[in-house]
Motif scaffolding. Structure first.
Motif, mmCIF file in Angstrom:
data_model
loop_
_atom_site.group_PDB
_atom_site.id
_atom_site.type_symbol
_atom_site.label_atom_id
_atom_site.label_comp_id
_atom_site.label_asym_id
_atom_site.label_seq_id
_atom_site.Cartn_x
_atom_site.Cartn_y
_atom_site.Cartn_z
ATOM 1 N N MET A 1 18.286 -5.529 13.982
ATOM 2 C CA MET A 1 17.331 -5.767 13.207
ATOM 3 C C MET A 1 16.599 -7.447 12.599
ATOM 4 O O MET A 1 16.988 -8.171 13.421
ATOM 5 C CB MET A 1 18.213 -5.246 11.529
ATOM 6 N N LYS A 2 15.252 -6.836 12.660
ATOM 7 C CA LYS A 2 14.967 -8.737 12.441
ATOM 8 C C LYS A 2 14.561 -8.171 11.070
ATOM 9 O O LYS A 2 13.712 -7.342 10.656
ATOM 10 C CB LYS A 2 13.357 -8.559 13.440
ATOM 11 N N ALA A 3 14.127 -9.603 10.996
ATOM 12 C CA ALA A 3 13.058 -9.721 8.982
ATOM 13 C C ALA A 3 11.901 -10.693 9.912
ATOM 14 O O ALA A 3 11.879 -11.522 10.276
ATOM 15 C CB ALA A 3 13.988 -10.570 8.281
ATOM 16 N N LYS A 4 10.829 -10.670 8.140
ATOM 17 C CA LYS A 4 9.668 -11.407 8.366
ATOM 18 C C LYS A 4 9.164 -11.755 7.381
ATOM 19 O O LYS A 4 9.542 -10.838 6.172
ATOM 20 C CB LYS A 4 8.536 -10.957 9.069
ATOM 21 N N VAL A 5 8.603 -12.588 7.001
ATOM 22 C CA VAL A 5 8.380 -13.352 5.061
ATOM 23 C C VAL A 5 6.913 -13.119 5.660
ATOM 24 O O VAL A 5 6.298 -14.430 6.534
ATOM 25 C CB VAL A 5 9.360 -14.415 4.637
ATOM 26 N N ASP A 6 5.994 -12.472 4.901
ATOM 27 C CA ASP A 6 5.104 -13.025 4.526
ATOM 28 C C ASP A 6 4.347 -13.998 3.883
ATOM 29 O O ASP A 6 4.850 -14.424 2.651
ATOM 30 C CB ASP A 6 3.960 -11.536 4.104
ATOM 31 N N PRO B 1 16.532 -15.710 14.643
ATOM 32 C CA PRO B 1 15.432 -14.175 15.385
ATOM 33 C C PRO B 1 16.259 -12.875 15.117
ATOM 34 O O PRO B 1 15.386 -11.875 14.643
ATOM 35 C CB PRO B 1 16.043 -14.540 16.822
ATOM 36 N N VAL B 2 17.796 -12.305 15.350
ATOM 37 C CA VAL B 2 17.859 -11.251 15.315
ATOM 38 C C VAL B 2 19.139 -11.361 13.166
ATOM 39 O O VAL B 2 20.060 -12.163 13.278
ATOM 40 C CB VAL B 2 18.451 -10.867 16.406
ATOM 41 N N VAL B 3 18.688 -10.272 12.903
ATOM 42 C CA VAL B 3 19.605 -10.422 11.668
ATOM 43 C C VAL B 3 21.276 -9.900 12.109
ATOM 44 O O VAL B 3 21.610 -9.059 12.843
ATOM 45 C CB VAL B 3 19.366 -8.843 10.562
ATOM 46 N N PRO B 4 22.207 -10.343 11.366
ATOM 47 C CA PRO B 4 24.119 -10.592 12.305
ATOM 48 C C PRO B 4 23.854 -9.245 11.650
ATOM 49 O O PRO B 4 23.849 -8.761 10.605
ATOM 50 C CB PRO B 4 24.668 -11.782 11.396
ATOM 51 N N LYS B 5 25.059 -8.477 12.297
ATOM 52 C CA LYS B 5 25.497 -6.672 12.448
ATOM 53 C C LYS B 5 25.862 -6.960 10.547
ATOM 54 O O LYS B 5 25.363 -6.029 9.754
ATOM 55 C CB LYS B 5 26.115 -7.172 12.730
ATOM 56 N N GLU B 6 26.758 -7.735 10.070
ATOM 57 C CA GLU B 6 27.510 -8.244 9.289
ATOM 58 C C GLU B 6 26.397 -8.629 7.647
ATOM 59 O O GLU B 6 27.037 -8.327 7.213
ATOM 60 C CB GLU B 6 28.782 -8.945 9.174
#
Ligand code: SF4
Length: 64
Positions: free
Chosen positions: A1-6, A37-42
């Motif tokens: 999973m990745k996250a991005k902020v506008d 860069p990648v959301v940790p699973k937890e």
């Protein structure tokens, strides 16, 4: 999973950094930054919570 902020939409309210500090941090410009860069699973559930609680819905989550 990745996250991005506008960054053009973020108001700097700080909710995301409160809800999921593993992923979001308030920057020197008072806007939210994604610090991994990648959301940790937890942290995935908290990351989704942060996105759903963002008052201007400017957090984009990419699953996978
Ligand atoms: S919750 Fe949304 S508007 Fe508030 S700081 Fe985070 S990304 Fe910006």
């Amino acid at each position: 999973m990745k996250a991005k902020v506008d960054a053009g939409t973020c108001t700097g309210c700080g909710v995301c950094a409160d809800v999921c500090p593993e992923v979001f941090k308030m920057g020197d410009d008072s806007l939210s930054q994604v610090i991994v860069p990648v959301v940790p699973k937890e942290a995935e559930d908290r990351c989704r919570d942060a996105a759903s609680q963002c008052p201007v819905t400017c957090i984009e989550i990419t699953e996978g």
